[in-house]
Scaffold this active site. Structure first.
Site, PDB file in Angstrom:
ATOM      1  CB  CYS A   1      -6.433  -8.462  -3.302  1.00  7.04           C
ATOM      2  SG  CYS A   1      -5.221  -9.479  -4.136  1.00  7.04           S
TER       3      CYS A   1
ATOM      4  CB  SER B   1      -2.202 -16.903  -6.327  1.00  6.21           C
ATOM      5  OG  SER B   1      -3.155 -16.052  -5.739  1.00  6.21           O
TER       6      SER B   1
ATOM      7  CE  LYS C   1       5.681   3.842  -1.911  1.00 10.00           C
ATOM      8  NZ  LYS C   1       5.374   3.298  -0.583  1.00 10.00           N
ATOM      9  N   PRO C   2       8.189   0.248  -2.585  1.00 12.62           N
ATOM     10  CG  PRO C   2       9.836  -0.675  -1.186  1.00 12.62           C
ATOM     11  CD  PRO C   2       9.613   0.367  -2.257  1.00 12.62           C
ATOM     12  CB  ALA C   3       3.936  -1.254   1.500  1.00 18.40           C
TER      13      ALA C   3
ATOM     14  NE  ARG D   1       0.755 -10.214  -8.697  1.00 23.20           N
ATOM     15  CZ  ARG D   1      -0.489 -10.365  -8.236  1.00 23.20           C
ATOM     16  NH1 ARG D   1      -1.012 -11.559  -8.139  1.00 23.20           N
ATOM     17  NH2 ARG D   1      -1.191  -9.336  -7.885  1.00 23.20           N
TER      18      ARG D   1
ATOM     19  CG  LEU E   1      -7.002  -1.177  -8.341  1.00 24.55           C
ATOM     20  CD1 LEU E   1      -7.942  -0.128  -8.890  1.00 24.55           C
ATOM     21  CD2 LEU E   1      -5.738  -0.539  -7.781  1.00 24.55           C
TER      22      LEU E   1
ATOM     23  CD1 TRP F   1       0.138  -2.351   3.712  1.00 19.32           C
ATOM     24  CD2 TRP F   1      -0.200  -4.426   4.481  1.00 19.32           C
ATOM     25  NE1 TRP F   1      -1.199  -2.473   4.036  1.00 19.32           N
ATOM     26  CE2 TRP F   1      -1.426  -3.739   4.520  1.00 19.32           C
ATOM     27  CE3 TRP F   1      -0.164  -5.754   4.918  1.00 19.32           C
ATOM     28  CZ2 TRP F   1      -2.602  -4.316   4.973  1.00 19.32           C
ATOM     29  CZ3 TRP F   1      -1.341  -6.343   5.370  1.00 19.32           C
ATOM     30  CH2 TRP F   1      -2.537  -5.623   5.391  1.00 19.32           C
ATOM     31  CG  ASN F   2      -1.445  -7.711   0.577  1.00 19.16           C
ATOM     32  OD1 ASN F   2      -0.659  -7.203  -0.230  1.00 19.16           O
ATOM     33  ND2 ASN F   2      -2.641  -8.132   0.223  1.00 19.16           N
TER      34      ASN F   2
ATOM     35  CB  SER G   1      -6.514   0.617  -1.324  1.00 14.67           C
ATOM     36  OG  SER G   1      -5.861   1.865  -1.440  1.00 14.67           O
TER      37      SER G   1
HETATM   38  P1  NAP Z   1      -2.541   1.164  -0.342  1.00 11.39           P
HETATM   39  O1  NAP Z   1      -2.733   1.952   0.876  1.00 11.39           O
HETATM   40  O2  NAP Z   1      -3.290   1.534  -1.561  1.00 11.39           O
HETATM   41  O3  NAP Z   1      -0.966   1.184  -0.617  1.00 11.39           O
HETATM   42  C1  NAP Z   1      -0.365   0.455  -1.659  1.00 11.39           C
HETATM   43  C2  NAP Z   1       0.923   1.136  -2.062  1.00 11.39           C
HETATM   44  O4  NAP Z   1       0.617   2.437  -2.576  1.00 11.39           O
HETATM   45  C3  NAP Z   1       1.904   1.357  -0.913  1.00 11.39           C
HETATM   46  O5  NAP Z   1       3.220   1.264  -1.418  1.00 11.39           O
HETATM   47  C4  NAP Z   1       1.595   2.786  -0.503  1.00 11.39           C
HETATM   48  O6  NAP Z   1       2.648   3.430   0.145  1.00 11.39           O
HETATM   49  C5  NAP Z   1       1.337   3.414  -1.850  1.00 11.39           C
HETATM   50  N1  NAP Z   1       0.535   4.621  -1.788  1.00 11.39           N
HETATM   51  C6  NAP Z   1      -0.429   4.943  -0.890  1.00 11.39           C
HETATM   52  N2  NAP Z   1      -0.945   6.154  -1.188  1.00 11.39           N
HETATM   53  C7  NAP Z   1      -0.291   6.594  -2.281  1.00 11.39           C
HETATM   54  C8  NAP Z   1      -0.373   7.782  -3.065  1.00 11.39           C
HETATM   55  N3  NAP Z   1      -1.235   8.768  -2.778  1.00 11.39           N
HETATM   56  N4  NAP Z   1       0.447   7.913  -4.124  1.00 11.39           N
HETATM   57  C9  NAP Z   1       1.330   6.931  -4.436  1.00 11.39           C
HETATM   58  N5  NAP Z   1       1.459   5.791  -3.732  1.00 11.39           N
HETATM   59  C10 NAP Z   1       0.637   5.617  -2.679  1.00 11.39           C
HETATM   60  O7  NAP Z   1      -2.861  -0.366  -0.125  1.00 11.39           O
HETATM   61  P2  NAP Z   1      -2.357  -1.315   1.048  1.00 11.39           P
HETATM   62  O8  NAP Z   1      -3.164  -1.013   2.247  1.00 11.39           O
HETATM   63  O9  NAP Z   1      -0.876  -1.286   1.152  1.00 11.39           O
HETATM   64  O10 NAP Z   1      -2.728  -2.741   0.460  1.00 11.39           O
HETATM   65  C11 NAP Z   1      -3.948  -3.320   0.626  1.00 11.39           C
HETATM   66  C12 NAP Z   1      -4.791  -3.181  -0.621  1.00 11.39           C
HETATM   67  O11 NAP Z   1      -4.104  -3.758  -1.725  1.00 11.39           O
HETATM   68  C13 NAP Z   1      -6.087  -3.946  -0.510  1.00 11.39           C
HETATM   69  O12 NAP Z   1      -7.148  -3.182  -1.016  1.00 11.39           O
HETATM   70  C14 NAP Z   1      -5.846  -5.174  -1.390  1.00 11.39           C
HETATM   71  O13 NAP Z   1      -6.999  -5.755  -1.895  1.00 11.39           O
HETATM   72  C15 NAP Z   1      -4.990  -4.601  -2.453  1.00 11.39           C
HETATM   73  N6  NAP Z   1      -4.248  -5.675  -3.137  1.00 11.39           N
HETATM   74  C16 NAP Z   1      -4.623  -5.985  -4.409  1.00 11.39           C
HETATM   75  C17 NAP Z   1      -3.973  -7.019  -5.074  1.00 11.39           C
HETATM   76  C18 NAP Z   1      -4.360  -7.385  -6.472  1.00 11.39           C
HETATM   77  O14 NAP Z   1      -3.575  -8.047  -7.133  1.00 11.39           O
HETATM   78  N7  NAP Z   1      -5.524  -6.993  -6.969  1.00 11.39           N
HETATM   79  C19 NAP Z   1      -2.947  -7.721  -4.437  1.00 11.39           C
HETATM   80  C20 NAP Z   1      -2.601  -7.380  -3.134  1.00 11.39           C
HETATM   81  C21 NAP Z   1      -3.270  -6.332  -2.496  1.00 11.39           C
HETATM   82  P3  NAP Z   1       2.656   3.500   1.760  1.00 11.39           P
HETATM   83  O15 NAP Z   1       2.901   2.145   2.222  1.00 11.39           O
HETATM   84  O16 NAP Z   1       3.756   4.448   2.042  1.00 11.39           O
HETATM   85  O17 NAP Z   1       1.312   4.035   2.171  1.00 11.39           O
END
Ligand code: NAP
Length: 487
Positions: free
Chosen positions: A294, A451, A184-186, A169, A261, A160-161, A239
């Site tokens: 992130c 970035s 599958k968006p957030a 990307r 991640l 979502w961020n 995450s």
């Molecule tokens: P998240 O909870 O891991 O969710 C990311 C995506 O995965 C969402 O679309 C979420 O859907 C989905 N998801 C969650 N649980 C799942 C499961 N069990 N199976 C399949 N899909 C699942 O992360 P977030 O809170 O949205 O984002 C923040 C995290 O992203 C932070 O840790 C940040 O550092 C990381 N991030 C990393 C980068 C990078 O390039 N390294 C860039 C941006 C963000 P729902 O929305 O329905 O839960």
């Protein structure tokens, strides 16, 4: 606040599932609400996809895949280029939509639209540069031909961020490479992606190449895709714990995987650094996206000779930032995404303070409506403070001191994450020595922002693997086929 304009933008945004080039309701007939984190009010409702819907999306991918892979690279590139232009033509609406659903200030949302669109332009140019190799067998008999081909249907899961840029990307290189995809968006921020899907359709993307499934049940709608051998790749941004789960699922059919991640970026300021620049860039590295990035600077390691001055100047800058709804003039800090995230940020600050840290500014929730948290600077951070090890994902800057270069590098590397680090020094030798010693995928050298669609973005350790953008970005969506030629 121009509510008529907000309503108009929400009205023009598709709310359905995008499958096979058409907008449709969820097979369950249900919808879910999207909240404005600045007001806690529901903005609109979108389709709540089911496992049957995501399988229908994969069916559409499979149906479109062969023809899409055979589409001339220039045509694939032109579609990306037209979408890039459409994104820019619609930048004001896209940005407002993003601010409404995610909370970031409008100027930053515009920045993300421009940044997100650039991935499409970059990969429009990369589509025509997919090549291979032709060589003579070292023993002279036979020739070796290698070619690159699209990996096939992909599952792209985004957080979502950065509701647009984390999508483009992946979509940019997948389209350029000739792959089809289910996105599958957030669940908290699907609107920007839905508008983007419509723009891609308007740009001439063939039916079935891009499919978008919104849902409140991420694992239910993505789970069956991992079970289906027709899926060939997963690219995930989110995450680390969810990434780890998805890697387990991906092992069933040994899917190609890219994992972007979590991070825990150290920001190193050496005694010889240009302090003014270090403070200016710290504001960007920390406060961009309300700290919900992130690559946000998570911990400031500052040489003891300049730490007090750095912390005081940073506190002065952060204290002056205007907090409010991102649509309002002059707002620089929007709300956090939800109350859970704000609670986590508050807990990390309280933990650091209980262990001896001093609050130079902030350290509290703001207002009684919306998930606002004050820009915060903490000094005197102790080694046992939890925020040194966890991703803060909020507007909090902890400042810790170091005395030697070795100590600084060791502190920077003392994390399970390895996405990015920032280094501020005027000494070239030190810059190279320190940069080489850092266990990260990216370094900002005297810069608080790394970035760039033209550069490889990605991490090491538990920040994942694979690269997005740059030359390597498209490789994630291609596989190499080697042909032994009998000559
Ligand atoms: P998240 O909870 O891991 O969710 C990311 C995506 O995965 C969402 O679309 C979420 O859907 C989905 N998801 C969650 N649980 C799942 C499961 N069990 N199976 C399949 N899909 C699942 O992360 P977030 O809170 O949205 O984002 C923040 C995290 O992203 C932070 O840790 C940040 O550092 C990381 N991030 C990393 C980068 C990078 O390039 N390294 C860039 C941006 C963000 P729902 O929305 O329905 O839960």
């Amino acid at each position: 606040m121009d509510t008529a304009r907000e309503k108009a933008v929400l009205d023009r945004t598709p709310k359905g599932l995008f499958i096979g080039g058409e907008w449709r309701d969820a097979s369950s007939g249900t919808t879910f609400g999207i909240e404005d984190p600045a007001t806690e009010q529901t903005l609109t409702e979108v389709a709540n996809g089911t496992p049957a819907d995501s399988i229908a999306a994969l069916d559409a991918c499979v149906q479109a895949q062969a023809e899409w892979a055979a589409t001339p690279p220039r045509e694939r590139g032109e579609i990306l280029r037209r979408t890039f232009e459409l994104m820019n033509d619609n930048a004001d609406d896209l940005a407002l939509l993003m601010t409404l659903e995610m909370g970031k200030p409008l100027a930053e949302a515009k920045g993300e639209v421009a940044y997100g669109a650039e991935f499409l332009r970059w990969f429009a140019e990369e589509a025509v540069r997919i090549d291979g190799r032709w060589s003579v067998n070292p023993n002279g008999s036979g020739r070796l031909l290698t070619m690159k081909q699209p990996v096939g249907p992909c599952l792209l899961i985004t957080p979502w961020n950065f509701p647009i840029a984390m999508g483009t990307r992946k979509i940019g290189p997948a389209v350029a490479a000739g792959c089809t995809m289910v996105v599958k968006p957030a669940q908290q921020t699907p609107l920007s992606m839905l508008m983007l899907a419509q723009l891609m359709k308007d740009a001439g993307l063939p039916d079935g190449v891009l499919n978008v499934v919104t849902s409140t049940k991420a694992s239910d709608v993505t789970g069956p895709l991992f079970e289906d051998p027709r899926l060939r790749k997963v690219s995930f941004t989110g995450s680390t714990p969810v990434g780890q789960k998805l890697m387990e699922l991906a092992s069933k059919h040994l899917l190609r995987a890219s994992m972007e991640l979590g991070g825990n970026a150290p920001y190193l300021v050496f005694g010889d650094a240009d302090l003014e620049a270090a403070v200016d860039q710290a504001v960007i590295a920390k406060m961009r996206n309300i700290g919900e990035s992130c690559v946000a600077a998570n911990r400031f390691h500052v040489h003891e000779s300049v730490a007090d001055e750095f912390a005081a100047r940073l506190a002065e800058r952060l204290a002056a930032m205007k907090v409010g709804r991102g649509t309002e003039d002059g707002v620089e800090v929007g709300p956090l995404i939800d109350d859970t995230q704000r609670g986590k940020v508050a807990e990390l600050v309280d933990d650091a303070v209980s262990k001896g840290a001093k609050v130079l500014t902030g350290g509290e929730r703001v207002g009684d409506r919306g998930y606002f948290y004050a820009p915060t600077v903490l000094s005197g951070i102790t080694d046992d403070a939890t925020l040194l090890r966890e991703e803060i994902f909020g507007p909090v800057a902890p400042v810790k001191t170091f005395s030697t270069d070795e100590e600084a590098v060791a502190a920077a590397n003392d994390s399970e994450y390895g996405l990015v680090a920032y280094v501020f020094t005027a000494d070239l030798n030190r810059a190279i020595r320190v940069t080489e010693g850092l266990e990260v995928g990216m370094v900002g050298l005297n810069r608080g922002l790394v970035s760039n669609p033209a550069a490889e973005f990605g991490g090491v350790k538990q920040s994942g693997f694979g690269r997005e953008g740059g030359r390597e970005g498209i490789e994630e969506y291609l596989y190499t086929k080697y042909v032994a030629v009998d000559v």
